[in-house]
Motif scaffolding. Sequence first.
Motif, PDB file in Angstrom:
ATOM      1  N   SER A 105       0.832  -1.193   0.000  1.00 14.33           N
ATOM      2  CA  SER A 105       0.000   0.000   0.000  1.00 14.33           C
ATOM      3  C   SER A 105       0.871   1.248   0.000  1.00 14.33           C
ATOM      4  N   SER A 106       0.558   2.178  -0.877  1.00 11.34           N
ATOM      5  CA  SER A 106       1.348   3.417  -0.967  1.00 11.34           C
ATOM      6  C   SER A 106       0.705   4.564  -0.217  1.00 11.34           C
ATOM      7  N   SER A 107      -0.477   4.321   0.380  1.00  9.71           N
ATOM      8  CA  SER A 107      -1.186   5.419   1.028  1.00  9.71           C
ATOM      9  C   SER A 107      -0.380   6.015   2.176  1.00  9.71           C
ATOM     10  N   THR A 108       0.268   5.167   2.958  1.00  6.70           N
ATOM     11  CA  THR A 108       1.059   5.669   4.082  1.00  6.70           C
ATOM     12  C   THR A 108       2.215   6.512   3.597  1.00  6.70           C
ATOM     13  N   LEU A 109       2.878   6.041   2.530  1.00  9.60           N
ATOM     14  CA  LEU A 109       4.014   6.790   2.004  1.00  9.60           C
ATOM     15  C   LEU A 109       3.581   8.151   1.492  1.00  9.60           C
ATOM     16  N   GLU A 110       2.460   8.181   0.779  1.00 14.08           N
ATOM     17  CA  GLU A 110       1.982   9.448   0.242  1.00 14.08           C
ATOM     18  C   GLU A 110       1.631  10.404   1.367  1.00 14.08           C
ATOM     19  N   GLU A 111       1.009   9.892   2.429  1.00 10.25           N
ATOM     20  CA  GLU A 111       0.644  10.746   3.547  1.00 10.25           C
ATOM     21  C   GLU A 111       1.882  11.279   4.261  1.00 10.25           C
ATOM     22  N   GLU A 113       4.899  11.677   2.971  1.00 11.34           N
ATOM     23  CA  GLU A 113       5.612  12.612   2.110  1.00 11.34           C
ATOM     24  C   GLU A 113       4.901  13.961   2.053  1.00 11.34           C
ATOM     25  N   ASN A 114       3.565  13.949   2.185  1.00  9.12           N
ATOM     26  CA  ASN A 114       2.787  15.182   2.115  1.00  9.12           C
ATOM     27  C   ASN A 114       2.363  15.659   3.493  1.00  9.12           C
ATOM     28  N   LYS A 142       7.902   6.611  19.632  1.00  5.24           N
ATOM     29  CA  LYS A 142       8.831   5.613  20.141  1.00  5.24           C
ATOM     30  C   LYS A 142      10.112   5.686  19.317  1.00  5.24           C
ATOM     31  N   PRO A 143      11.244   5.236  19.880  1.00  7.83           N
ATOM     32  CA  PRO A 143      12.535   5.373  19.196  1.00  7.83           C
ATOM     33  C   PRO A 143      12.555   4.828  17.767  1.00  7.83           C
ATOM     34  N   MET A 144      12.010   3.616  17.546  1.00  5.84           N
ATOM     35  CA  MET A 144      12.033   3.046  16.205  1.00  5.84           C
ATOM     36  C   MET A 144      11.145   3.825  15.254  1.00  5.84           C
ATOM     37  N   GLN A 145       9.994   4.275  15.741  1.00  9.35           N
ATOM     38  CA  GLN A 145       9.110   5.090  14.905  1.00  9.35           C
ATOM     39  C   GLN A 145       9.792   6.402  14.535  1.00  9.35           C
ATOM     40  N   ARG A 146      10.447   7.007  15.514  1.00  8.65           N
ATOM     41  CA  ARG A 146      11.123   8.289  15.270  1.00  8.65           C
ATOM     42  C   ARG A 146      12.243   8.123  14.238  1.00  8.65           C
ATOM     43  N   THR A 147      13.040   7.077  14.400  1.00  9.90           N
ATOM     44  CA  THR A 147      14.124   6.822  13.452  1.00  9.90           C
ATOM     45  C   THR A 147      13.580   6.607  12.049  1.00  9.90           C
ATOM     46  N   THR A 148      12.502   5.834  11.959  1.00  9.49           N
ATOM     47  CA  THR A 148      11.902   5.544  10.657  1.00  9.49           C
ATOM     48  C   THR A 148      11.413   6.815   9.975  1.00  9.49           C
ATOM     49  N   VAL A 149      10.723   7.667  10.722  1.00  8.45           N
ATOM     50  CA  VAL A 149      10.196   8.913  10.161  1.00  8.45           C
ATOM     51  C   VAL A 149      11.332   9.856   9.768  1.00  8.45           C
ATOM     52  N   GLU A 150      12.355   9.941  10.595  1.00  8.51           N
ATOM     53  CA  GLU A 150      13.486  10.820  10.276  1.00  8.51           C
ATOM     54  C   GLU A 150      14.168  10.397   8.981  1.00  8.51           C
ATOM     55  N   LEU A 151      14.396   9.097   8.840  1.00  6.72           N
ATOM     56  CA  LEU A 151      15.061   8.602   7.632  1.00  6.72           C
ATOM     57  C   LEU A 151      14.199   8.810   6.400  1.00  6.72           C
ATOM     58  N   LYS A 152      12.885   8.577   6.543  1.00 12.05           N
ATOM     59  CA  LYS A 152      11.988   8.668   5.388  1.00 12.05           C
ATOM     60  C   LYS A 152      11.671  10.119   5.024  1.00 12.05           C
ATOM     61  N   CYS A 153      11.264  10.898   6.028  1.00 15.89           N
ATOM     62  CA  CYS A 153      10.756  12.243   5.742  1.00 15.89           C
ATOM     63  C   CYS A 153      11.821  13.331   5.752  1.00 15.89           C
ATOM     64  N   LEU A 154      12.800  13.181   6.617  1.00 18.90           N
ATOM     65  CA  LEU A 154      13.796  14.239   6.736  1.00 18.90           C
ATOM     66  C   LEU A 154      15.075  13.954   5.955  1.00 18.90           C
ATOM     67  N   GLU A 155      15.442  12.670   5.874  1.00 23.49           N
ATOM     68  CA  GLU A 155      16.633  12.310   5.103  1.00 23.49           C
ATOM     69  C   GLU A 155      16.303  11.949   3.667  1.00 23.49           C
ATOM     70  N   GLN A 161      15.321   1.553   1.332  1.00 25.34           N
ATOM     71  CA  GLN A 161      16.563   2.058   1.912  1.00 25.34           C
ATOM     72  C   GLN A 161      16.457   2.162   3.433  1.00 25.34           C
ATOM     73  N   VAL A 162      15.299   2.620   3.916  1.00 24.45           N
ATOM     74  CA  VAL A 162      15.086   2.700   5.362  1.00 24.45           C
ATOM     75  C   VAL A 162      15.139   1.301   5.961  1.00 24.45           C
ATOM     76  N   ALA A 163      14.465   0.355   5.286  1.00 26.83           N
ATOM     77  CA  ALA A 163      14.426  -1.026   5.776  1.00 26.83           C
ATOM     78  C   ALA A 163      15.827  -1.605   5.888  1.00 26.83           C
ATOM     79  N   GLU A 164      16.637  -1.364   4.874  1.00 26.32           N
ATOM     80  CA  GLU A 164      18.010  -1.883   4.890  1.00 26.32           C
ATOM     81  C   GLU A 164      18.841  -1.190   5.973  1.00 26.32           C
TER      82      GLU A 164
END
Length: 200
Positions: A105-111, A113-114, A142-155, A161-164
Amino acid sequence: MQFSNARDLRDLEDEDVLAHVAAGHSEGLTVLMERYSSMVLGVARHILQDRGEAQDMVQDVFAEVWKSAQRFDRNKGSFKSWLFRITRNLTINRRKYLQARQFYSSSTLEEMENLPDRTGFGLRFARQEQPYLIRESLAILKPMQRTTVELKCLEGLSVPQVAEHIGKSAGAVENNLRRALKKLRRAVDKRDTESSGNDS
Protein backbone atom coordinates in the motif's frame (compact mmCIF):
# COMPACT_ATOMS: atom_id res chain seq x y z
CA MET A 1 31.05 -43.38 -5.92
CA GLN A 2 30.69 -42.07 -2.37
CA PHE A 3 30.80 -38.35 -1.59
CA SER A 4 31.73 -37.37 1.93
CA ASN A 5 31.19 -33.64 1.71
CA ALA A 6 30.14 -30.74 -0.50
CA ARG A 7 33.65 -30.36 -1.91
CA ASP A 8 33.37 -33.79 -3.52
CA LEU A 9 30.16 -32.76 -5.29
CA ARG A 10 31.28 -29.46 -6.78
CA ASP A 11 32.58 -30.96 -10.03
CA LEU A 12 29.26 -32.64 -10.82
CA GLU A 13 26.53 -31.30 -13.09
CA ASP A 14 23.53 -29.70 -11.41
CA GLU A 15 21.28 -32.64 -12.17
CA ASP A 16 23.74 -35.11 -10.65
CA VAL A 17 24.08 -33.00 -7.54
CA LEU A 18 20.28 -32.90 -7.25
CA ALA A 19 20.24 -36.70 -7.42
CA HIS A 20 22.32 -36.70 -4.24
CA VAL A 21 19.87 -34.27 -2.68
CA ALA A 22 17.04 -36.64 -3.62
CA ALA A 23 18.95 -39.41 -1.85
CA GLY A 24 18.92 -37.34 1.32
CA HIS A 25 22.43 -35.86 1.21
CA SER A 26 22.28 -32.29 2.50
CA GLU A 27 25.77 -31.59 1.12
CA GLY A 28 24.23 -31.54 -2.34
CA LEU A 29 21.81 -28.84 -1.30
CA THR A 30 24.74 -26.79 0.00
CA VAL A 31 26.39 -26.98 -3.42
CA LEU A 32 23.22 -25.94 -5.25
CA MET A 33 22.71 -23.01 -2.88
CA GLU A 34 26.28 -21.88 -3.52
CA ARG A 35 25.61 -21.96 -7.25
CA TYR A 36 22.15 -20.45 -7.39
CA SER A 37 21.35 -18.42 -4.26
CA SER A 38 22.21 -15.18 -6.08
CA MET A 39 19.92 -16.06 -8.99
CA VAL A 40 17.04 -16.92 -6.67
CA LEU A 41 17.57 -13.74 -4.67
CA GLY A 42 17.59 -11.65 -7.83
CA VAL A 43 14.34 -13.12 -9.12
CA ALA A 44 12.70 -12.78 -5.72
CA ARG A 45 13.78 -9.15 -5.31
CA HIS A 46 12.49 -8.32 -8.79
CA ILE A 47 9.07 -9.79 -8.01
CA LEU A 48 8.71 -8.82 -4.34
CA GLN A 49 10.49 -5.45 -4.45
CA ASP A 50 11.68 -6.00 -0.89
CA ARG A 51 15.12 -7.23 0.15
CA GLY A 52 14.05 -8.77 3.45
CA GLU A 53 11.20 -10.72 1.88
CA ALA A 54 13.47 -11.83 -0.96
CA GLN A 55 16.09 -13.12 1.45
CA ASP A 56 13.45 -15.14 3.26
CA MET A 57 12.29 -16.49 -0.08
CA VAL A 58 15.74 -17.93 -0.82
CA GLN A 59 15.37 -20.20 2.19
CA ASP A 60 11.84 -21.17 1.16
CA VAL A 61 12.91 -21.99 -2.39
CA PHE A 62 15.74 -24.29 -1.37
CA ALA A 63 13.53 -25.92 1.24
CA GLU A 64 11.19 -26.73 -1.63
CA VAL A 65 14.12 -28.07 -3.67
CA TRP A 66 15.00 -30.39 -0.80
CA LYS A 67 11.40 -31.56 -0.51
CA SER A 68 10.77 -31.97 -4.24
CA ALA A 69 14.14 -33.26 -5.45
CA GLN A 70 12.83 -36.78 -6.05
CA ARG A 71 10.20 -35.43 -8.44
CA PHE A 72 12.69 -33.74 -10.75
CA ASP A 73 12.77 -35.24 -14.26
CA ARG A 74 15.88 -34.32 -16.25
CA ASN A 75 14.10 -35.40 -19.44
CA LYS A 76 11.81 -32.39 -19.09
CA GLY A 77 14.51 -29.76 -18.77
CA SER A 78 17.55 -28.59 -16.85
CA PHE A 79 17.79 -28.15 -13.12
CA LYS A 80 18.25 -24.41 -13.61
CA SER A 81 14.95 -24.11 -15.48
CA TRP A 82 13.23 -26.22 -12.84
CA LEU A 83 14.66 -24.05 -10.07
CA PHE A 84 13.58 -20.90 -11.87
CA ARG A 85 9.99 -22.18 -12.08
CA ILE A 86 9.98 -23.04 -8.39
CA THR A 87 11.35 -19.62 -7.53
CA ARG A 88 8.88 -17.80 -9.74
CA ASN A 89 5.84 -19.75 -8.51
CA LEU A 90 6.66 -19.46 -4.82
CA THR A 91 7.57 -15.80 -5.10
CA ILE A 92 4.43 -14.86 -7.02
CA ASN A 93 2.35 -16.67 -4.41
CA ARG A 94 4.17 -14.74 -1.71
CA ARG A 95 3.56 -11.46 -3.52
CA LYS A 96 -0.17 -12.23 -3.75
CA TYR A 97 -0.18 -13.00 -0.03
CA LEU A 98 1.53 -9.69 0.76
CA GLN A 99 -0.73 -7.74 -1.58
CA ALA A 100 -3.81 -9.20 0.10
CA ARG A 101 -2.49 -7.78 3.37
CA GLN A 102 -1.75 -4.37 1.81
CA PHE A 103 2.01 -4.83 2.18
CA TYR A 104 2.52 -2.68 -0.92
CA SER A 105 0.00 0.00 0.00
CA SER A 106 1.35 3.42 -0.97
CA SER A 107 -1.19 5.42 1.03
CA THR A 108 1.06 5.67 4.08
CA LEU A 109 4.01 6.79 2.00
CA GLU A 110 1.98 9.45 0.24
CA GLU A 111 0.64 10.75 3.55
CA MET A 112 4.10 10.87 5.11
CA GLU A 113 5.61 12.61 2.11
CA ASN A 114 2.79 15.18 2.12
CA LEU A 115 2.61 15.49 5.89
CA PRO A 116 3.45 19.23 6.04
CA ASP A 117 0.74 20.18 3.54
CA ARG A 118 -1.88 17.73 4.80
CA THR A 119 -1.51 18.82 8.42
CA GLY A 120 -1.31 22.54 7.79
CA PHE A 121 2.44 22.96 8.21
CA GLY A 122 2.71 23.92 4.56
CA LEU A 123 0.05 26.60 4.90
CA ARG A 124 0.84 27.99 8.33
CA PHE A 125 4.63 27.94 8.38
CA ALA A 126 7.49 28.72 6.05
CA ARG A 127 9.04 25.74 4.28
CA GLN A 128 12.35 26.17 6.10
CA GLU A 129 10.54 25.89 9.44
CA GLN A 130 8.87 22.60 8.64
CA PRO A 131 11.82 20.26 9.47
CA TYR A 132 12.13 21.90 12.88
CA LEU A 133 8.41 21.57 13.56
CA ILE A 134 8.37 17.94 12.48
CA ARG A 135 11.43 17.15 14.62
CA GLU A 136 9.74 18.82 17.58
CA SER A 137 6.71 16.57 17.12
CA LEU A 138 8.90 13.46 16.80
CA ALA A 139 9.60 13.59 20.53
CA ILE A 140 6.23 11.90 21.14
CA LEU A 141 7.20 8.85 19.04
CA LYS A 142 8.83 5.61 20.14
CA PRO A 143 12.54 5.37 19.20
CA MET A 144 12.03 3.05 16.21
CA GLN A 145 9.11 5.09 14.91
CA ARG A 146 11.12 8.29 15.27
CA THR A 147 14.12 6.82 13.45
CA THR A 148 11.90 5.54 10.66
CA VAL A 149 10.20 8.91 10.16
CA GLU A 150 13.49 10.82 10.28
CA LEU A 151 15.06 8.60 7.63
CA LYS A 152 11.99 8.67 5.39
CA CYS A 153 10.76 12.24 5.74
CA LEU A 154 13.80 14.24 6.74
CA GLU A 155 16.63 12.31 5.10
CA GLY A 156 14.61 11.44 2.01
CA LEU A 157 15.34 7.70 1.95
CA SER A 158 13.03 5.29 0.18
CA VAL A 159 11.21 2.59 2.15
CA PRO A 160 13.61 -0.15 0.93
CA GLN A 161 16.56 2.06 1.91
CA VAL A 162 15.09 2.70 5.36
CA ALA A 163 14.43 -1.03 5.78
CA GLU A 164 18.01 -1.88 4.89
CA HIS A 165 19.35 0.87 7.14
CA ILE A 166 17.47 -0.29 10.26
CA GLY A 167 17.59 -4.00 9.47
CA LYS A 168 13.82 -4.44 9.14
CA SER A 169 11.52 -5.50 6.32
CA ALA A 170 9.69 -2.92 4.20
CA GLY A 171 6.47 -4.12 5.80
CA ALA A 172 7.80 -3.27 9.25
CA VAL A 173 8.85 0.17 7.99
CA GLU A 174 5.35 0.76 6.58
CA ASN A 175 3.79 -0.26 9.89
CA ASN A 176 6.06 2.10 11.82
CA LEU A 177 5.23 4.92 9.45
CA ARG A 178 1.51 4.25 9.75
CA ARG A 179 1.54 4.29 13.54
CA ALA A 180 3.82 7.32 13.63
CA LEU A 181 1.59 9.19 11.20
CA LYS A 182 -1.43 8.77 13.44
CA LYS A 183 0.47 10.15 16.43
CA LEU A 184 1.90 13.06 14.48
CA ARG A 185 -1.45 14.04 13.00
CA ARG A 186 -3.02 14.03 16.45
CA ALA A 187 -0.19 16.21 17.72
CA VAL A 188 -0.56 18.63 14.81
CA ASP A 189 -4.33 18.78 15.24
CA LYS A 190 -3.78 19.67 18.90
CA ARG A 191 -1.23 22.33 17.90
CA ASP A 192 -3.66 23.83 15.40
CA THR A 193 -6.51 23.83 17.93
CA GLU A 194 -4.36 25.59 20.52
CA SER A 195 -3.13 28.06 17.91
CA SER A 196 -6.68 28.85 16.80
CA GLY A 197 -7.69 29.39 20.41
CA ASN A 198 -4.89 31.88 20.93
CA ASP A 199 -5.82 33.76 17.74
CA SER A 200 -9.46 34.22 18.79
